[in-house]
Design a protein around this motif. Structure first.
Motif, PDB file in Angstrom:
ATOM      1  N   ALA A 191       0.727  -1.274  -0.188  1.00 19.17           N
ATOM      2  CA  ALA A 191       0.166   0.001  -0.252  1.00 19.17           C
ATOM      3  C   ALA A 191       0.711   1.095   0.112  1.00 19.17           C
ATOM      4  O   ALA A 191       0.483   2.222  -0.659  1.00 19.17           O
ATOM      5  N   PRO A 192       1.795   1.490   0.740  1.00 24.15           N
ATOM      6  CA  PRO A 192       2.663   2.571   0.864  1.00 24.15           C
ATOM      7  C   PRO A 192       3.229   3.055  -0.581  1.00 24.15           C
ATOM      8  O   PRO A 192       3.496   4.150  -1.033  1.00 24.15           O
ATOM      9  N   LEU A 193       3.471   2.107  -1.490  1.00 22.58           N
ATOM     10  CA  LEU A 193       3.874   2.685  -2.876  1.00 22.58           C
ATOM     11  C   LEU A 193       2.678   2.799  -3.832  1.00 22.58           C
ATOM     12  O   LEU A 193       2.722   3.383  -5.020  1.00 22.58           O
ATOM     13  N   CYS A 194       1.464   2.688  -3.396  1.00 27.30           N
ATOM     14  CA  CYS A 194       0.372   2.932  -4.421  1.00 27.30           C
ATOM     15  C   CYS A 194      -0.681   4.077  -4.059  1.00 27.30           C
ATOM     16  O   CYS A 194      -0.865   4.378  -3.058  1.00 27.30           O
ATOM     17  N   ARG A 195      -1.094   4.568  -5.195  1.00 26.44           N
ATOM     18  CA  ARG A 195      -1.975   5.827  -5.162  1.00 26.44           C
ATOM     19  C   ARG A 195      -3.546   5.391  -5.282  1.00 26.44           C
ATOM     20  O   ARG A 195      -4.621   6.339  -5.444  1.00 26.44           O
ATOM     21  N   ALA A 203      -4.000  -3.477  -6.046  1.00 27.46           N
ATOM     22  CA  ALA A 203      -4.609  -4.810  -6.510  1.00 27.46           C
ATOM     23  C   ALA A 203      -3.566  -5.480  -7.422  1.00 27.46           C
ATOM     24  O   ALA A 203      -3.188  -6.746  -7.086  1.00 27.46           O
ATOM     25  N   LEU A 204      -2.834  -4.700  -8.429  1.00 24.75           N
ATOM     26  CA  LEU A 204      -2.004  -5.524  -9.421  1.00 24.75           C
ATOM     27  C   LEU A 204      -0.401  -5.622  -8.720  1.00 24.75           C
ATOM     28  O   LEU A 204      -0.088  -6.700  -8.846  1.00 24.75           O
ATOM     29  N   LEU A 205      -0.210  -4.574  -8.130  1.00 25.30           N
ATOM     30  CA  LEU A 205       1.095  -4.888  -7.209  1.00 25.30           C
ATOM     31  C   LEU A 205       1.183  -6.028  -6.202  1.00 25.30           C
ATOM     32  O   LEU A 205       2.053  -6.862  -6.391  1.00 25.30           O
ATOM     33  N   ALA A 206       0.041  -6.201  -5.609  1.00 21.44           N
ATOM     34  CA  ALA A 206      -0.317  -7.324  -4.736  1.00 21.44           C
ATOM     35  C   ALA A 206      -0.437  -8.670  -5.420  1.00 21.44           C
ATOM     36  O   ALA A 206       0.331  -9.576  -5.095  1.00 21.44           O
ATOM     37  N   PHE A 207      -1.299  -8.554  -6.574  1.00 24.98           N
ATOM     38  CA  PHE A 207      -1.442  -9.731  -7.142  1.00 24.98           C
ATOM     39  C   PHE A 207       0.099 -10.215  -7.935  1.00 24.98           C
ATOM     40  O   PHE A 207       0.282 -11.617  -7.721  1.00 24.98           O
ATOM     41  N   PHE A 208       0.632  -9.514  -8.568  1.00 22.91           N
ATOM     42  CA  PHE A 208       1.768  -9.943  -9.122  1.00 22.91           C
ATOM     43  C   PHE A 208       2.967 -10.182  -8.094  1.00 22.91           C
ATOM     44  O   PHE A 208       4.068 -10.568  -8.434  1.00 22.91           O
TER      45      PHE A 208
END
Length: 358
Positions: free
Chosen positions: A70-74, A80-85
């Motif tokens: 979460a800290p990297l995402c806006r 969802a994509l960063l976590a998924f990959f």
């Protein structure tokens, strides 16, 4: 949003992730739950612990993974994509929505840019050539924006004795010619002049660090030439993606990660075997590759994997370039390119093929 005191399961979840050094607020839980990133309380998500209910360990693992990303995402799509990959067990629904919003706007933008490049070709030249060549020329114009690959091809061409004193404009035109035919349905292997330019631009006999970006771009384009070409549309690509099952989505993720690892291994000269999907930008890139591959894989034999196709494509180029092509002098090249070359190949109805952008 109306805020209330967190429920007993939520309080237990906040305490569970806090034990791992992660801070979770009730407000985050509300937002993620509304976005579908975590399941709502119900059968399958809660366990009985004494007189209270608590979330399952799987939900705690999911929340911990989201908190790490979460800290990297806006946005929720990026999360969802960063976590998924990164193999966080995110529900498939928000991942699918994020993939759609990541891929199709960029797909339409790319198509518009390609159409603009097509319109820049003089009308008399467009009419004189087959559609495949026109679209290959438009695609090559966009590939010329890959500054590092173009620079490497240009530098490699300049090492040829007859091009040592060539101007940058002439070298760029030769690079463009190489890219046009790499974007066409097939390479003109019978054309010794073109093959000499291709061999020089690839420079397979020289140090790899002088050509890595050029190899990757050429291998990507050439892999499409090894596929069965067929016309597709944005609607067909959407329908194909919507038909992907949840289990297949996970398999596609692994294939994309494998492909990125293969490219990174090549680009790093074997120094690193794994590509770090550690930013939203990299996750969006991987997401677009995943959606593209759902259509592109239909043009290849069953069970094909994009990483292997990339390697096979590079080997194919190396084999084609292993012959000795002498090339032509500057004056001959200038005479030959005064008129636009014609593509002679099988007629196609449109620019899009299923074997694209792997």
């Amino acid at each position: 949003m109306v805020r209330t005191e967190p429920s007993a399961p939520d309080r237990h979840l906040i305490q569970a992730v806090a034990a791992s050094g992660l801070k979770l607020s009730p407000y985050q839980l509300e937002r993620w739950r509304a976005a579908g990133l975590i399941p709502r309380p119900g059968p399958g998500t809660l366990l009985r612990s004494g007189n209270t209910q608590i979330y399952t360990p799987e939900t705690a693992t999911l929340v911990a993974g989201l908190l790490t990303c979460a800290p990297l995402c806006r946005s929720h799509d990026d999360l969802a994509l960063l976590a998924f990959f990164n193999e966080v067990p995110v529900p498939c629904a928000p991942v699918r929505a994020a993939l759609l919003r990541t891929y199709f706007p960029q797909y339409m933008k790319d198509r518009e840019q390609q159409s603009e490049e097509l319109q820049r070709i003089p009308a008399q030249d467009r009419d004189a050539a087959l559609p495949e060549y026109n679209w290959a020329e438009a695609a090559a114009a966009l590939d010329m924006q890959n500054k590092e690959a173009v620079r490497q091809m240009r530098d490699n061409l300049r090492r040829r004795r007859d091009l040592k004193e060539a101007s940058r404009a002439e070298l760029d035109e030769r690079v463009r010619g190489v890219l046009i035919w790499l974007n066409a349905p097939a390479l003109p292997t019978h054309d010794s002049v073109f093959m000499a330019d291709l061999c020089a631009a690839m420079a397979f006999s020289r140090q790899p660090d002088q050509s890595r970006a050029a190899w990757l771009l050429a291998a990507h384009c050439h892999s499409e030439q090894l596929a069965e070409r067929c016309v597709t549309s944005g609607r067909e690509r959407l329908e194909t993606f919507l038909a992907v099952t949840d289990d297949d989505l996970v398999i596609l993720r692994e294939q994309v990660r494998e492909s990125l690892d293969a490219m990174w291994y090549m680009a790093s000269e074997g120094a690193s075997r794994h590509f770090g999907l550690d930013s939203p930008g990299m996750a969006r890139l991987a997401g677009r590759m995943l959606v593209e591959w759902t259509t592109a894989r239909q043009a290849y034999p069953p069970r094909s994997r994009p990483a292997q196709l990339l390697v096979d494509s590079l080997h194919s180029l190396w084999s084609l370039c292993s012959a000795d092509f002498a090339g032509e002098g500057r004056a001959a090249f200038q005479r030959r390119t005064q008129s636009r070359p014609r593509y002679r190949g099988r007629k196609n109805d449109g620019p899009e093929s299923a074997g694209t952008n792997i």
